[in-house]
Design an enzyme around this catalytic site. Sequence first.
Site, PDB file in Angstrom:
ATOM      1  N   ARG A 383       0.934  -1.080  -0.098  1.00 56.00           N
ATOM      2  CA  ARG A 383      -0.098   0.126   0.097  1.00 56.00           C
ATOM      3  C   ARG A 383       1.000   1.105  -0.028  1.00 56.00           C
ATOM      4  O   ARG A 383       1.859   1.292   0.936  1.00 56.00           O
ATOM      5  CB  ARG A 383      -1.036   0.185   1.206  1.00 56.00           C
ATOM      6  CG  ARG A 383      -1.708  -1.080   1.465  1.00 56.00           C
ATOM      7  CD  ARG A 383      -2.796  -0.949   2.602  1.00 56.00           C
ATOM      8  NE  ARG A 383      -3.194  -2.199   2.865  1.00 56.00           N
ATOM      9  CZ  ARG A 383      -4.339  -2.735   2.315  1.00 56.00           C
ATOM     10  NH1 ARG A 383      -4.926  -2.201   1.509  1.00 56.00           N
ATOM     11  NH2 ARG A 383      -4.981  -3.932   2.832  1.00 56.00           N
ATOM     12  N   HIS A 443       3.516  -9.386   0.619  1.00 52.90           N
ATOM     13  CA  HIS A 443       3.233  -8.582   1.935  1.00 52.90           C
ATOM     14  C   HIS A 443       4.319  -7.818   2.623  1.00 52.90           C
ATOM     15  O   HIS A 443       4.681  -7.206   3.294  1.00 52.90           O
ATOM     16  CB  HIS A 443       2.474  -9.369   2.801  1.00 52.90           C
ATOM     17  CG  HIS A 443       1.691  -8.600   3.883  1.00 52.90           C
ATOM     18  ND1 HIS A 443       2.172  -8.544   5.287  1.00 52.90           N
ATOM     19  CD2 HIS A 443       0.715  -7.531   3.977  1.00 52.90           C
ATOM     20  CE1 HIS A 443       1.361  -7.591   5.997  1.00 52.90           C
ATOM     21  NE2 HIS A 443       0.669  -7.014   5.098  1.00 52.90           N
ATOM     22  N   ARG A 572      -2.884  -6.887  19.382  1.00 49.33           N
ATOM     23  CA  ARG A 572      -3.852  -5.540  19.092  1.00 49.33           C
ATOM     24  C   ARG A 572      -5.206  -6.008  19.002  1.00 49.33           C
ATOM     25  O   ARG A 572      -6.240  -5.502  19.687  1.00 49.33           O
ATOM     26  CB  ARG A 572      -3.370  -4.679  18.393  1.00 49.33           C
ATOM     27  CG  ARG A 572      -4.033  -3.198  18.173  1.00 49.33           C
ATOM     28  CD  ARG A 572      -4.091  -2.572  16.975  1.00 49.33           C
ATOM     29  NE  ARG A 572      -4.661  -3.127  15.805  1.00 49.33           N
ATOM     30  CZ  ARG A 572      -4.006  -3.343  14.888  1.00 49.33           C
ATOM     31  NH1 ARG A 572      -2.736  -3.180  14.229  1.00 49.33           N
ATOM     32  NH2 ARG A 572      -4.595  -3.912  13.725  1.00 49.33           N
ATOM     33  N   HIS A 600       1.183  -1.335  15.435  1.00 45.99           N
ATOM     34  CA  HIS A 600       1.412  -2.151  14.086  1.00 45.99           C
ATOM     35  C   HIS A 600       2.505  -3.074  13.941  1.00 45.99           C
ATOM     36  O   HIS A 600       2.568  -3.737  13.239  1.00 45.99           O
ATOM     37  CB  HIS A 600       1.046  -1.304  12.957  1.00 45.99           C
ATOM     38  CG  HIS A 600       0.926  -1.794  11.666  1.00 45.99           C
ATOM     39  ND1 HIS A 600       1.813  -1.989  10.453  1.00 45.99           N
ATOM     40  CD2 HIS A 600      -0.286  -2.522  11.150  1.00 45.99           C
ATOM     41  CE1 HIS A 600       1.393  -2.623   9.427  1.00 45.99           C
ATOM     42  NE2 HIS A 600      -0.092  -3.030   9.836  1.00 45.99           N
TER      43      HIS A 600
END
Length: 725
Positions: A383, A443, A572, A600
């Site tokens: 992304r 990824h 998380r 993250h």
Amino acid sequence: MNSQLPVANDPAPAGESEAESRFFNRELSWLAFNRRVLEEACNRAHPLLERLRFLSISASNLDEFFMVRVAGLKGQQLQNVEQPSADGLTPSQQLAAIAEKTSELVDDQQAVWRDIHGELAEAGIDVLDPATIDAQALKALESHFRECIFPILTPQALDPAHPFPFIPNGGLSVILDLVRDSDGEQVRELVLLPSSTPRFVRLVGDRARYVAVETLIKRFSDQLFPGYRVESAAAFRILRDSDIEVEEEAEDLVLYFRSAIKRRRRGRVIRLEVETDMSDELESVLKEELGGIDALLIETGGFLAMGDLAALVEEDRPDLKFTPFSPRFPERIREYGGDCFAAIRAKDIIVHHPYETFDVVLAFLKQAAQDPDVVAIKQTLYRAGKQSAVIQALIAAAEAGKSVTAVVELKARFDEEQNLLWANALERAGVQVVYGFIDWKTHAKVSMVVRREGTGFRTYCHFGTGNYHPVTARIYTDLSFFTADPAIGRDASRIFNYITGYVEPGDLECMAISPRDIRPRLTELVDREITNARAGKPAAIWAKMNSLVDPAMIEKLYEASNAGVEIDLVVRGICCLRPGVADMSDNIHVKSCVGRFLEHSRIWAFGNGKALPNDGASLFISSADWMPRNFDRRVEYMLPITNPTVHDQVLDQVMVANLIDTEQSWELHPDGSYERIEKGARPFNLHRYFMTNPSLSGRGAALESGESMPKKLSLRRRHSNNRDG
């Protein structure tokens, strides 16, 4: 409304199956996570508009959950697939449980909105409904409606001669039952709100006053339908199946995704949101016409599409928002006059986002683009965002004559269209664009720069736990690791060759990659801790991740717990592991941190014969969560951190801070419930700590406003106190 919402997975019922007793359901665990997000909207330690932001995030999260996860379960149900999940529930059983929990969650979202709505008014921000619009405001709104909204609306009659129009995914509409004044004839009309229309109209004036567009449509329906009387009018919204499955015969990925993105907008209706004053007849008509007979119907007595409330957060009220925070540029690179290569060549560097600016990653790539000695750049892109400086740097490098390779992942969910646009721009500039594997998502976040130095070449690498996305880098906590270690550079080259040429590497020197190595490497590391525990040595595992789902890895952690390994997990989001269960997970403790920033980074530590933290611990950063898709269906990296300084910074600072945080942490209990951890006599906020203390790559001097970190050795004592009540 209670300031703290109940937050739980589905507690384990009596007589549960063995699978249910060992695992939490993934979908229900995700809903529990979204409840923790919603609870931050009730947290009065946050400024009012930030609480509103958390409410909108919880709503947007829920939308994506339906468009992907619920859509997948619904597809299985329609195809009569009854394969149970790891916890033993069939798709139909999961959908029933999701419907119940979602209904409760939506009710609580509306209750939170009612509270915040009132507090906004007290603070000078009004969201007006028809009953609270005064005459002067009504006149201004009528003028705005006539000039700015009326021209772009297209009312559509609903009768046998006019088929029900297509409503796109996320479409918000108003359906009206009208009576013609001249002859009493009944007419049904539909007004679809164009996606380009802002959801709110702000009235001119010092006081912030907003009105939702659907409110104006109802209020000024006489202008849309002159000569008609409104009998009823209600808004509704739909969500469609938005997952894109790659079929094996999809040989041309670019063409496939261009068509798949268009099909997504027309996917099966998964969720229908309606106002509670809509009649049963209209609800039935909508479900039948939209092909959503099996869709989950959500009735709400308040605001539809709460994700749109994020627009109100943009109001210029700094007194109602977090104090602005300016990320720091790493001191280590400043010491070298901004020369990234010189700084990295001297010593490995770890950068902690968002406390340290993402600009350092851009500076690394821009310097590579401009440096005449740089001969090649290779970059993965999962992304990159809409206004990506990373893309511009790669284009500049290609235009400067360098060899540039970009691995663009077309299967990055909801970023497919943007990634196609970037791929086109890169190719036009001369970048070699590769789309990776058909079956696996790439990824891993890796960048490598090959530079001519002296009589040879040196490879500089960047590894990130997050995306190359400048916007999310301001709100996600992630790590960026820069190194010129030759062995790591050789591994990075082999990984890129694997992705671009399908050339499977031989034994990597330092790293592990999925879907080949990470699962067995992790298993080996856990087994080593088990061996140490059985030999009477200290044994410990710390791991930080976004999700823990993989059944085999969870079973391995249970085995480690039973052997006496002390395990502390910071998860998380989704956690399918049941902690603290006698004779299964006594020694496993799980917490979740939810606060100003989105945790993250993925960090894993293994004691290696000593209690954690210690200088000899095996420490890793990664792009992967502990999920089947990350281990088996994605290209991910797992990188050991061996530089002593970086090792201490990541383990003794980042991991310890997460483990000892008390101000934004939740503890997961054996029954699946999450309980906010008590602040205690000496509260500690990990986000505030890193905002007010030096950068990891700084000189080590504390900032004047910084708070100190409690002693890390209190970790085990803290757990004992929690268990004792």
